[in-house]
Design a protein around this motif. Structure first.
Motif, PDB file in Angstrom:
ATOM      1  N   VAL A   3       0.821  -1.208   0.000  1.00  0.00           N
ATOM      2  CA  VAL A   3       0.000   0.000   0.000  1.00  0.00           C
ATOM      3  C   VAL A   3       0.861   1.267   0.000  1.00  0.00           C
ATOM      4  O   VAL A   3       0.545   2.231  -0.691  1.00  0.00           O
ATOM      5  CB  VAL A   3      -0.982  -0.019   1.192  1.00  0.00           C
ATOM      6  N   LEU A   6       1.850   2.060  -3.416  1.00  0.00           N
ATOM      7  CA  LEU A   6       0.707   2.555  -4.184  1.00  0.00           C
ATOM      8  C   LEU A   6       0.464   4.032  -3.868  1.00  0.00           C
ATOM      9  O   LEU A   6       0.203   4.829  -4.769  1.00  0.00           O
ATOM     10  CB  LEU A   6      -0.547   1.727  -3.877  1.00  0.00           C
ATOM     11  N   ILE A   7       0.572   4.390  -2.588  1.00  0.00           N
ATOM     12  CA  ILE A   7       0.391   5.792  -2.186  1.00  0.00           C
ATOM     13  C   ILE A   7       1.460   6.669  -2.838  1.00  0.00           C
ATOM     14  O   ILE A   7       1.148   7.750  -3.364  1.00  0.00           O
ATOM     15  CB  ILE A   7       0.429   5.920  -0.651  1.00  0.00           C
ATOM     16  N   PHE A  10       0.618   7.108  -6.425  1.00  0.00           N
ATOM     17  CA  PHE A  10      -0.520   8.020  -6.530  1.00  0.00           C
ATOM     18  C   PHE A  10      -0.041   9.467  -6.457  1.00  0.00           C
ATOM     19  O   PHE A  10      -0.431  10.303  -7.267  1.00  0.00           O
ATOM     20  CB  PHE A  10      -1.515   7.739  -5.396  1.00  0.00           C
ATOM     21  N   LYS A  17      -2.046  14.041  -2.443  1.00  0.00           N
ATOM     22  CA  LYS A  17      -2.186  12.874  -1.574  1.00  0.00           C
ATOM     23  C   LYS A  17      -3.584  12.301  -1.727  1.00  0.00           C
ATOM     24  O   LYS A  17      -4.539  13.047  -1.960  1.00  0.00           O
ATOM     25  CB  LYS A  17      -1.943  13.267  -0.121  1.00  0.00           C
ATOM     26  N   PRO A  18      -3.726  10.980  -1.597  1.00  0.00           N
ATOM     27  CA  PRO A  18      -5.060  10.394  -1.678  1.00  0.00           C
ATOM     28  C   PRO A  18      -5.925  10.873  -0.512  1.00  0.00           C
ATOM     29  O   PRO A  18      -5.465  10.973   0.624  1.00  0.00           O
ATOM     30  CB  PRO A  18      -4.811   8.888  -1.606  1.00  0.00           C
ATOM     31  N   VAL A  21      -9.269   5.898   1.440  1.00  0.00           N
ATOM     32  CA  VAL A  21      -8.909   4.557   0.974  1.00  0.00           C
ATOM     33  C   VAL A  21      -9.617   4.220  -0.333  1.00  0.00           C
ATOM     34  O   VAL A  21      -9.049   3.576  -1.212  1.00  0.00           O
ATOM     35  CB  VAL A  21      -9.223   3.508   2.069  1.00  0.00           C
ATOM     36  N   GLN A  23     -10.310   6.150  -2.749  1.00  0.00           N
ATOM     37  CA  GLN A  23      -9.582   6.784  -3.845  1.00  0.00           C
ATOM     38  C   GLN A  23      -8.384   5.928  -4.247  1.00  0.00           C
ATOM     39  O   GLN A  23      -8.069   5.800  -5.431  1.00  0.00           O
ATOM     40  CB  GLN A  23      -9.143   8.177  -3.404  1.00  0.00           C
ATOM     41  N   LEU A  24      -7.742   5.310  -3.272  1.00  0.00           N
ATOM     42  CA  LEU A  24      -6.636   4.395  -3.579  1.00  0.00           C
ATOM     43  C   LEU A  24      -7.140   3.147  -4.288  1.00  0.00           C
ATOM     44  O   LEU A  24      -6.466   2.623  -5.181  1.00  0.00           O
ATOM     45  CB  LEU A  24      -5.908   3.992  -2.300  1.00  0.00           C
ATOM     46  N   PHE A  27      -7.609   4.052  -7.834  1.00  0.00           N
ATOM     47  CA  PHE A  27      -6.314   4.198  -8.480  1.00  0.00           C
ATOM     48  C   PHE A  27      -5.683   2.826  -8.765  1.00  0.00           C
ATOM     49  O   PHE A  27      -5.087   2.625  -9.827  1.00  0.00           O
ATOM     50  CB  PHE A  27      -5.387   5.048  -7.610  1.00  0.00           C
ATOM     51  N   ALA A  28      -5.837   1.902  -7.823  1.00  0.00           N
ATOM     52  CA  ALA A  28      -5.304   0.546  -8.027  1.00  0.00           C
ATOM     53  C   ALA A  28      -5.993  -0.110  -9.226  1.00  0.00           C
ATOM     54  O   ALA A  28      -5.340  -0.768 -10.041  1.00  0.00           O
ATOM     55  CB  ALA A  28      -5.488  -0.297  -6.772  1.00  0.00           C
ATOM     56  N   LEU A  49      -6.602  -2.940   1.209  1.00  0.00           N
ATOM     57  CA  LEU A  49      -7.360  -1.695   1.284  1.00  0.00           C
ATOM     58  C   LEU A  49      -8.744  -1.916   1.892  1.00  0.00           C
ATOM     59  O   LEU A  49      -9.259  -1.048   2.608  1.00  0.00           O
ATOM     60  CB  LEU A  49      -7.456  -1.050  -0.096  1.00  0.00           C
TER      61      LEU A  49
END
Length: 70
Positions: A3, A6-7, A10, A17-18, A21, A23-24, A27-28, A49
């Motif tokens: 994670v 991934l952040i 992003f 910044k995301p 969660v 939003q992540l 994005f994933a 997530l």
């Protein structure tokens, strides 16, 4: 991919910044669809997530009624 990675990805791609969660998770999915993540990485990230409070959106499908053409 974890994670944290991934952040970081992003932040580099979105220059922000995301916000949460979910939003992540979006994005994933985008990364997976663009072949930047393997299916194994994608599933692993989604599980992590979801443990962190993320949720997939509920989709509502409208029934399509067909009409006969006379």
């Amino acid at each position: 991919m974890i994670v944290k990675m991934l952040i970081e990805k992003f932040i580099v791609e979105k220059n922000d910044k995301p916000g949460n969660v979910n939003q992540l998770m979006d994005f994933a999915l985008l990364c997976y669809l663009n072949n930047k993540l393997s299916i194994k990485q994608y599933h692993s990230l989604m599980r992590e997530l979801m443990v962190r409070g993320g949720s997939k959106p509920e989709y509502f499908f409208e029934e399509v009624q067909t009409e006969l053409i006379s």
